[in-house]
Write an enzyme that holds these catalytic residues in place. Structure first.
Site, PDB file in Angstrom:
ATOM      1  N   GLY A  18       0.829  -1.211   0.000  1.00  0.00           N
ATOM      2  CA  GLY A  18       0.000   0.000   0.000  1.00  0.00           C
ATOM      3  C   GLY A  18       0.860   1.258   0.000  1.00  0.00           C
ATOM      4  N   PHE A  19       0.207   2.370   0.226  1.00  0.00           N
ATOM      5  CA  PHE A  19       0.893   3.675   0.168  1.00  0.00           C
ATOM      6  C   PHE A  19       1.997   3.762   1.238  1.00  0.00           C
ATOM      7  CE2 PHE A  19       0.271   8.111   2.060  1.00  0.00           C
ATOM      8  CZ  PHE A  19       1.340   8.664   1.352  1.00  0.00           C
ATOM      9  N   LEU A  81       0.309  -2.863   9.106  1.00  0.00           N
ATOM     10  CA  LEU A  81      -0.367  -1.751   8.422  1.00  0.00           C
ATOM     11  C   LEU A  81      -1.564  -2.203   7.604  1.00  0.00           C
ATOM     12  CD1 LEU A  81       2.861  -0.811   8.575  1.00  0.00           C
ATOM     13  CD2 LEU A  81       1.881   1.155   7.419  1.00  0.00           C
ATOM     14  N   ASN A 107      -3.863 -12.197  14.107  1.00  0.00           N
ATOM     15  CA  ASN A 107      -2.873 -13.040  13.430  1.00  0.00           C
ATOM     16  C   ASN A 107      -1.492 -12.387  13.418  1.00  0.00           C
ATOM     17  OD1 ASN A 107      -4.649 -15.144  12.895  1.00  0.00           O
ATOM     18  ND2 ASN A 107      -5.370 -14.214  10.985  1.00  0.00           N
ATOM     19  N   TYR A 153     -14.049   1.540  10.348  1.00  0.00           N
ATOM     20  CA  TYR A 153     -12.604   1.821  10.434  1.00  0.00           C
ATOM     21  C   TYR A 153     -12.231   2.222  11.859  1.00  0.00           C
ATOM     22  CZ  TYR A 153      -8.137   4.079   9.111  1.00  0.00           C
ATOM     23  OH  TYR A 153      -6.818   4.456   8.998  1.00  0.00           O
TER      24      TYR A 153
HETATM   25  P1  NAD Z   1      -3.405   1.641   1.685  1.00  0.00           P
HETATM   26  O1  NAD Z   1      -4.808   1.296   1.386  1.00  0.00           O
HETATM   27  O2  NAD Z   1      -2.589   2.292   0.615  1.00  0.00           O
HETATM   28  O3  NAD Z   1      -2.594   0.375   2.193  1.00  0.00           O
HETATM   29  C1  NAD Z   1      -3.175  -0.662   2.924  1.00  0.00           C
HETATM   30  C2  NAD Z   1      -2.589  -1.962   2.441  1.00  0.00           C
HETATM   31  O4  NAD Z   1      -3.140  -3.037   3.213  1.00  0.00           O
HETATM   32  C3  NAD Z   1      -2.921  -2.261   0.974  1.00  0.00           C
HETATM   33  O5  NAD Z   1      -1.759  -2.651   0.288  1.00  0.00           O
HETATM   34  C4  NAD Z   1      -3.931  -3.399   1.061  1.00  0.00           C
HETATM   35  O6  NAD Z   1      -3.937  -4.226  -0.072  1.00  0.00           O
HETATM   36  C5  NAD Z   1      -3.476  -4.101   2.325  1.00  0.00           C
HETATM   37  N1  NAD Z   1      -4.508  -4.910   2.960  1.00  0.00           N
HETATM   38  C6  NAD Z   1      -5.767  -4.519   3.298  1.00  0.00           C
HETATM   39  N2  NAD Z   1      -6.418  -5.556   3.863  1.00  0.00           N
HETATM   40  C7  NAD Z   1      -5.555  -6.601   3.882  1.00  0.00           C
HETATM   41  C8  NAD Z   1      -5.645  -7.944   4.339  1.00  0.00           C
HETATM   42  N3  NAD Z   1      -6.761  -8.435   4.886  1.00  0.00           N
HETATM   43  N4  NAD Z   1      -4.575  -8.757   4.184  1.00  0.00           N
HETATM   44  C9  NAD Z   1      -3.428  -8.278   3.629  1.00  0.00           C
HETATM   45  N5  NAD Z   1      -3.287  -7.016   3.186  1.00  0.00           N
HETATM   46  C10 NAD Z   1      -4.348  -6.189   3.316  1.00  0.00           C
HETATM   47  O7  NAD Z   1      -3.443   2.566   2.990  1.00  0.00           O
HETATM   48  P2  NAD Z   1      -2.312   3.454   3.667  1.00  0.00           P
HETATM   49  O8  NAD Z   1      -2.698   4.862   3.536  1.00  0.00           O
HETATM   50  O9  NAD Z   1      -0.972   3.024   3.190  1.00  0.00           O
HETATM   51  O10 NAD Z   1      -2.494   3.039   5.195  1.00  0.00           O
HETATM   52  C11 NAD Z   1      -1.694   2.016   5.769  1.00  0.00           C
HETATM   53  C12 NAD Z   1      -2.007   1.878   7.243  1.00  0.00           C
HETATM   54  O11 NAD Z   1      -1.766   3.118   7.913  1.00  0.00           O
HETATM   55  C13 NAD Z   1      -3.447   1.487   7.535  1.00  0.00           C
HETATM   56  O12 NAD Z   1      -3.467   0.573   8.600  1.00  0.00           O
HETATM   57  C14 NAD Z   1      -4.083   2.790   7.971  1.00  0.00           C
HETATM   58  O13 NAD Z   1      -5.133   2.586   8.868  1.00  0.00           O
HETATM   59  C15 NAD Z   1      -2.924   3.507   8.632  1.00  0.00           C
HETATM   60  N6  NAD Z   1      -3.100   4.962   8.578  1.00  0.00           N
HETATM   61  C16 NAD Z   1      -2.924   5.644   7.398  1.00  0.00           C
HETATM   62  C17 NAD Z   1      -3.113   7.018   7.367  1.00  0.00           C
HETATM   63  C18 NAD Z   1      -2.910   7.822   6.110  1.00  0.00           C
HETATM   64  O14 NAD Z   1      -3.044   9.048   6.156  1.00  0.00           O
HETATM   65  N7  NAD Z   1      -2.581   7.220   4.988  1.00  0.00           N
HETATM   66  C19 NAD Z   1      -3.495   7.698   8.527  1.00  0.00           C
HETATM   67  C20 NAD Z   1      -3.707   6.963   9.693  1.00  0.00           C
HETATM   68  C21 NAD Z   1      -3.473   5.596   9.707  1.00  0.00           C
END
Ligand code: NAD
Ligand code: UDP
Length: 327
Positions: A18-19, A81, A107, A153
């Site tokens: 992900g990001f 993440l 897990n 969420y």
């Molecule tokens: P994103 O959607 O780009 O990345 C999330 C990743 O998790 C994706 O690659 C997705 O395919 C993977 N994923 C989702 N469910 C899954 C599962 N069941 N099994 C395996 N992989 C799975 O989001 P992001 O912005 O990179 O956020 C990453 C983490 O950071 C998240 O947990 C999010 O809650 C947390 N977060 C992000 C932000 C933000 O501003 N981007 C802010 C607060 C918290």
């Protein structure tokens, strides 16, 4: 990489395609650490991993962490993440979001517990809901609607925080919770619905920039490199958290839209659209704890971060889609 009581040689990153996760994977490999990424590509994409896909010290396991974290061999650190993160994504995948926050976290915690690894939970400022205390410090319990559209969420993350804490206090697992505030930068998906990639994409295309409500709600935007540094500082430290990681520079969404339009030299009009239900009015981290416990603070200011992000989106939109790779 040095942890507080050991050398960290092998790291598992759930959600690593992900990001934020992909930036972490790239950074960890640059530091010489072996990385195992587990991702089911629900909202991530392999292109984010770019050259890592050919790196022998990098392993991609395509797995739903809600079903298991099947990693063989030693693990020193688990960075958890995996979870949809944008409001559009978790509205589209409500059950998956709740499941990965609960079963997926269980897990990932089990993996850390059985391997003796330190465990980091990527929690969120959303645990504060629509805050009644401003700015938000870690001792604020939040104002969350348990059945609203954001609840899948917010409550999943609150549960994940409770579960991580129970593993720490009951089983002795070495856990840390970081509460990430809005993060932005290269590799955000242009269609993920979040304000920043949406505004940049609209401004570059000369299409109307869709500001919700009157745009007076605030966010505090942290550039990805700063968030990654904060996560790694927490992961290699010994503090259990929760620790806010974010940039305290607060701006209105209308101000954000105007800055992006200026950076893109765009004449796209700003249009005002309906505000989502339960959209928080205010958000700004108090980062005193991150400063004192981790010696961390953000260093990229908003205009510099917007410039870098706009450049990435602009260069990407000039490439044919098959040639789009991570940078
Ligand atoms: P994103 O959607 O780009 O990345 C999330 C990743 O998790 C994706 O690659 C997705 O395919 C993977 N994923 C989702 N469910 C899954 C599962 N069941 N099994 C395996 N992989 C799975 O989001 P992001 O912005 O990179 O956020 C990453 C983490 O950071 C998240 O947990 C999010 O809650 C947390 N977060 C992000 C932000 C933000 O501003 N981007 C802010 C607060 C918290
Ligand atoms: N927002 C907006 N236009 C959009 C997308 C989002 O004005 O096209 C607003 C949204 O209503 C919220 C803010 O921008 O007030 C931040 O939204 P985002 O989805 O980026 O993150 P979050 O709500 O999770 O902080």
């Amino acid at each position: 990489m040095q942890g507080h009581n050991r050398v960290i040689e092998r790291v598992v990153v759930t959600g690593g395609a992900g990001f934020i996760g992909s930036h972490l994977c790239h950074r960890l490999r640059a530091l010489g650490t072996a990385v195992v990424c587990i991702d089911n590509m629900l909202t991530g994409r392999p292109e984010n991993l770019g050259t890592l896909l050919d790196d022998p010290q990098f392993t991609l396991i395509r797995q739903d962490v809600s079903e298991g974290c099947d990693v063989k061999g030693p693990v020193d650190l688990v960075l958890h993440l995996a979870s949809p993160a944008s409001p559009r994504d978790y509205a589209r995948y409500p059950i998956e979001t709740l499941t990965v926050g609960s079963h997926g976290t269980l897990n990932a915690l089990d993996l850390a517990h059985r391997t003796g690894a330190r465990f980091l939970l990527a929690s969120t400022s959303e645990v504060y809901g629509s805050p009644l205390v401003h700015p938000q410090s870690e001792d604020y319990w939040g104002n969350v609607n348990p059945i609203g559209p954001r609840s899948v969420y917010d409550e999943a993350k609150r549960y994940a925080e409770a579960l991580s804490t129970a593993y720490r206090t009951t089983l002795g697992t070495d856990t840390v919770i970081v509460r990430l505030f809005n993060t932005y930068g290269p590799r955000m998906r242009d269609e993920d619905g979040r304000a920043l990639p949406t505004f940049v994409t609209q401004a570059l295309a000369g299409e109307p920039i869709t500001v919700a409500g009157e745009g007076q709600q605030t966010r505090s935007m942290c550039y990805i490199d700063d968030t990654v540094a904060g996560i790694l500082a927490a992961a290699t430290g010994s503090h259990p958290g929760p620790i806010n990681i974010g940039n305290p520079t607060e701006l209105t969404i209308l101000d954000l839209a105007e800055r992006i339009r200026t950076e893109c030299a765009s004449s796209a009009p700003i249009v005002f659209v309906e505000r989502p239900v339960d959209d928080p009015d205010l958000r700004r981290p108090d980062i005193s704890l991150a400063r004192s416990a981790l010696g961390w603070r953000p260093s990229v200011d908003i205009d510099e971060g917007i410039t870098r992000t706009v450049n990435w989106f602009a260069s990407r939109s000039r490439q044919p889609s098959r040639a789009r790779v991570a940078i």
